[in-house]
Structure formats: C-alpha cells, structure tokens
Write an enzyme that holds these catalytic residues in place. Structure first.
Site, mmCIF file in Angstrom:
data_model
loop_
_atom_site.group_PDB
_atom_site.id
_atom_site.type_symbol
_atom_site.label_atom_id
_atom_site.label_comp_id
_atom_site.label_asym_id
_atom_site.label_seq_id
_atom_site.Cartn_x
_atom_site.Cartn_y
_atom_site.Cartn_z
ATOM 1 N N TRP A 130 0.867 -1.138 0.096
ATOM 2 C CA TRP A 130 0.004 0.060 -0.151
ATOM 3 C C TRP A 130 0.866 1.336 -0.015
ATOM 4 C CZ3 TRP A 130 1.903 2.381 4.113
ATOM 5 C CH2 TRP A 130 2.411 1.376 5.235
ATOM 6 N N GLY A 206 6.628 -6.403 -0.116
ATOM 7 C CA GLY A 206 5.979 -6.510 1.090
ATOM 8 C C GLY A 206 6.978 -6.968 2.236
ATOM 9 N N GLU A 228 10.864 -8.132 -3.246
ATOM 10 C CA GLU A 228 11.621 -6.941 -2.454
ATOM 11 C C GLU A 228 10.985 -6.804 -1.178
ATOM 12 O OE1 GLU A 228 11.534 -3.647 -1.163
ATOM 13 O OE2 GLU A 228 10.725 -2.819 -2.632
ATOM 14 N N CYS A 262 10.569 1.082 2.226
ATOM 15 C CA CYS A 262 11.770 -0.126 2.560
ATOM 16 C C CYS A 262 13.101 0.606 2.124
ATOM 17 C CB CYS A 262 11.415 -1.151 1.532
ATOM 18 S SG CYS A 262 9.870 -2.047 1.633
#
Length: 454
Positions: A130, A206, A228, A262
């Site tokens: 998201w 995620g 990833e 991330c």
C-alpha cells in the site's frame, strides 16, 4: 467479505468494495490464458504502444490519482503527484527501450548460429503493498507486460480503490481483455493462486514474513519469484560530510511518506566528531516538518496508513527507550488524529536495540555513533537486511570504497537511495531476492532460451 477504503487522516469510510469470489477469480485466470498467446505473438510494438498510452493517461489524470492516494493511504498530495509522474516514467522507459533489451543476443560458439532468446513466460501474479500504491504496481507491471506476459494484481487490502483504478487505467489505455487484471482477494487466497498452473511466476513487494510464505509456496511449485522485502538502510555520515546538505537529504530520506518506505534511511550511523552536530541539526529540521491533512499543499508529513501501524511503530520506540536509547523528540501519537504520530528522533542507539535490529516502518530516525570508517561499515552491515545504503562524504573515492563494501543491493554515495527504471533494484539477505527494473527486471520473467543451429 468487503474491502474497506478508510481515510487514515479523518477515519472516514470512503468505500466498501465486494471481494472477488471463486467464480470471478476463475474467469480472470481463463481470460489471462486466452489472451496470453495473442499478447506473446503480437511482438513488442503493441506492448510498447500500450505503455505509452498508459503513461499519457497517468499524466492526464495526475491530479485525480494523486488525490485518491492521499485519501486512501495518507500520502501528502505533493508526493502523490510525484508518484504518478514516476509511474508514467517507468512505462515510457520500457516502451522506449524494451524491444532492444529483448532482442536476440548473438553469441559466438561452434554453431553456425547461436543466440540467447528472451521469451515470455505467461501470466505473472503481482502481490503489491500500500505504501506506493501506483509506483510499486507499475514498476512491476511495465517490464512484465513489455516482456510479453500478462499480469494479475493482488493489491494490499487497504487500497482497494487504487487497485481497481489501476485496472481501469489499462482498460482505458486499450489493453486487450485479460492482459492486466485486478483481483480483490485476501491474503489467505494467495497460496492457491501461486499454485495454480495458469500462473507462471510471482513478484512480491512487502514484508519479510509475507515474502517467506509466498516464496515457500512458489518454490514448491517450481515457479520463479522476485521478492522486494523489508529494509533497514544505513545512512553513513563521515566526518568530512557537507553537514547542511547531508541533513537536508537525511530528513527527506527518512520522513517522506511518513517514513513508510523500504528504502528510507532508518539507521543514521554518524562519525563521533560530527554526531552531536548531526543530531542537533536533524532535530531542528524535524521540528519544521508540517504535519497534517495530506490533501493540503503545505503538508510535509501525513498520517501512517493505518492506526495499528502507527501503534506498532510507537511500541518499537518505547521498546528502544527501555533498552537504553534516548528519546530526543516525538515518540507520541498526535492527539485528535486517527493514525498520525510526531516525527521521532532516537539517539544513543546501539546494536541489540529494537531501533537498530528491526525495521521501523514509520517516521523514526535512529542515530548511532561510529568511531571510524571501519566501525561505521561494521555497524551498517550488522543487519539482517540488505536493501540499500548510502555514504555521505566530500571524498568521493573514499565514499565509493565504503559503498562497495556495503552488504546491500543499492549503494549510493552522496545521494539518497531511490529506485530508477534505468537501474536494477532489489536486495540481499532478508531484503529479498531477484531484481526489478533495468534490463535485469525486464528479463526476470522471461524464458532465457539458448538457440543453437549446426
């Protein structure tokens, strides 16, 4: 079960969208099978044309799509507009360069003709997060489609409107039925999709836990994956760094998208002679961040995407303080809001503390002091993650030497870690496997076939 779209700033219910049942999932899989051969055999020209039109529509609808992101997951409107434009860029990049990247590669051998072919695999399932609801999908889908595959999107459950808008975007751009489809399904339906013989590969962005579960299922089915996953990027500040410039980039790298990235800088590893000045400068810049409604043009930082995510971050901060870190500022929820928290600064962070060992997916900067270059490198690599990292110094050769020794997939010198369609993107260790973007990302879901003619 309905998928609820909730504004994380106001807590207003935006929409309730019905999930897809078994019959609808089956129809989607059959459509993907029917179009796969046509899409494959049509060559690169129609694929490029589709991506060009998708990019055009993204630019044309930039405002509407940005507003949807701001309302559905809390991204500040200025950042959301930039995300739409970056999504258009990745489509244009593969439209412009994909055909050449997929061309046969002639290799000299004892054959009269020997070459490497890059052929489509079939249908790829994309499991997407998201936090960048347009960019993450399109950076995966653009090369996968350009390579001649079809794409099934399983988006995060809290951005169902973004998921359906992306499907309509491709439909409006003229994509043949079945080339790009969205499935509104919960996580418990993913394993069956991965195992289905009509799905030929899986790409996931995620959490580490989600990646491990999906990779295990895909491995059992002998299907290729690109993963990833999480990151806890080191931001190493050497004693000769340009302090003002470095601090500006530090704030941008850590607090854009409320720290929900991330590849955000999460562990600031600073040379001991600069540590106090860096912490003071960082605190001063953090104090100027304007937090509030993501729809307002002057907002620098909006809410986290959900209240439970904010609460998890706050507990990580409290745990770090109990373990010996110093809370310099922030560390609390913003009163009267649903999912917002103050920008937070922790100092005296050491290995073994939550803020050092875990990924904190929110607006928390953690500062650790290093005695010299080798100590800084040791600290940077003392992580189970290996997505990105950066070195900040006026001595570029020194910075490059350290960057080469970082255990990560993307090492930057005097620049914040970011993804770029022209360069491969991915991590090592618990940050995943495989690569997106660049020529490597385009070929990730191709059958790399050797052709040998005697």
């Amino acid at each position: 079960m309905d998928f609820l779209s909730i504004n994380p700033y106001t807590h207003a219910r935006l929409a309730a969208l019905p999930g897809h049942d078994d019959a609808r999932i089956e129809r989607a899989l059959e459509r993907a099978v029917r179009i796969a051969r046509i899409w494959r055999e049509g060559g690169t020209a129609p694929r490029a044309a589709l991506l060009v039109e998708v990019a055009r529509l993204l630019r044309e609808r930039q405002g509407a799509y940005a507003a949807l992101m701001a309302q559905e997951m809390g991204k500040p409107i200025r950042e959301a507009r930039a995300e739409v434009l970056k999504s258009a860029w990745v489509c244009e990049f593969y439209a412009d360069h994909g055909a050449a990247m997929l061309a046969d590669a002639v290799v000299a051998s004892d054959a009269t003709d020997s070459r490497v072919l890059y052929e489509p695999m079939g249908t790829v399932l994309g499991i997407m997060p998201w936090n960048f609801p347009f960019w993450q999908v399109l950076r995966a889908a653009a090369p996968i489609l350009m390579a001649g595959n079809t794409f099934l999107l399983k988006h995060a459950s809290n951005v169902p409107q973004c998921a359906l808008v992306l499907e309509s975007l491709f439909r409006d751009a003229g994509a043949p039925e079945g080339v790009f489809q969205t499935l509104l399904v919960r996580a418990d339906r993913v394993a069956a999709l991965v195992e289905d013989a009509r799905v030929h590969g899986v790409t996931l962005t995620g959490s580490e836990s989600a990646g491990r579960r999906v990779a295990a299922v895909a491995g059992g089915a002998l299907k290729p994956v690109v993963m990833e996953l999480g990151g806890s990027d080191a931001f190493i500040v050497l004693e000769d760094a340009d302090l003002d410039f470095t601090l500006d980039q530090a704030v941008r790298s850590r607090f854009q998208n409320a720290g929900q990235s991330c590849i955000a800088a999460k562990r600031f590893i600073v040379h001991q002679t600069l540590a106090d000045a860096f912490a003071e400068g960082l605190a001063g810049r953090m104090a100027t961040l304007r937090q509030g409604d993501p729809m307002h043009e002057d907002t620098d930082m909006g809410p986290l995407a959900r209240a439970d995510l904010r609460d998890e971050v706050l507990e990580q901060v409290r745990a770090s303080v109990r373990e010996g870190a110093t809370l310099r500022m922030g560390g609390v929820a913003i009163p009267g809001t649903h999912a917002s928290m103050q920008a937070t600064l922790l100092t005296d962070v050491e290995p073994g503390m939550t803020a050092f060992d875990q990924e904190i997916f929110g607006p928390v900067a953690s500062v650790t002091v290093a005695s010299d270059d080798m100590h800084a490198l040791q600290l940077a690599n003392a992580s189970r993650y290996g997505l990105g990292g950066s070195i900040w110094t006026r001595d570029v050769a020194r910075g490059e030497a350290l960057a080469r020794a970082l255990e990560c997939g993307a090492a930057f010198v005097n620049g914040m870690v970011r993804s770029d369609p022209r360069l491969p993107f991915g991590g090592v260790k618990a940050s995943g496997l495989g690569r997106e973007l660049g020529v490597q990302g385009l070929r990730a879901f191709t059958n790399i076939k050797t052709l040998w003619v005697g």
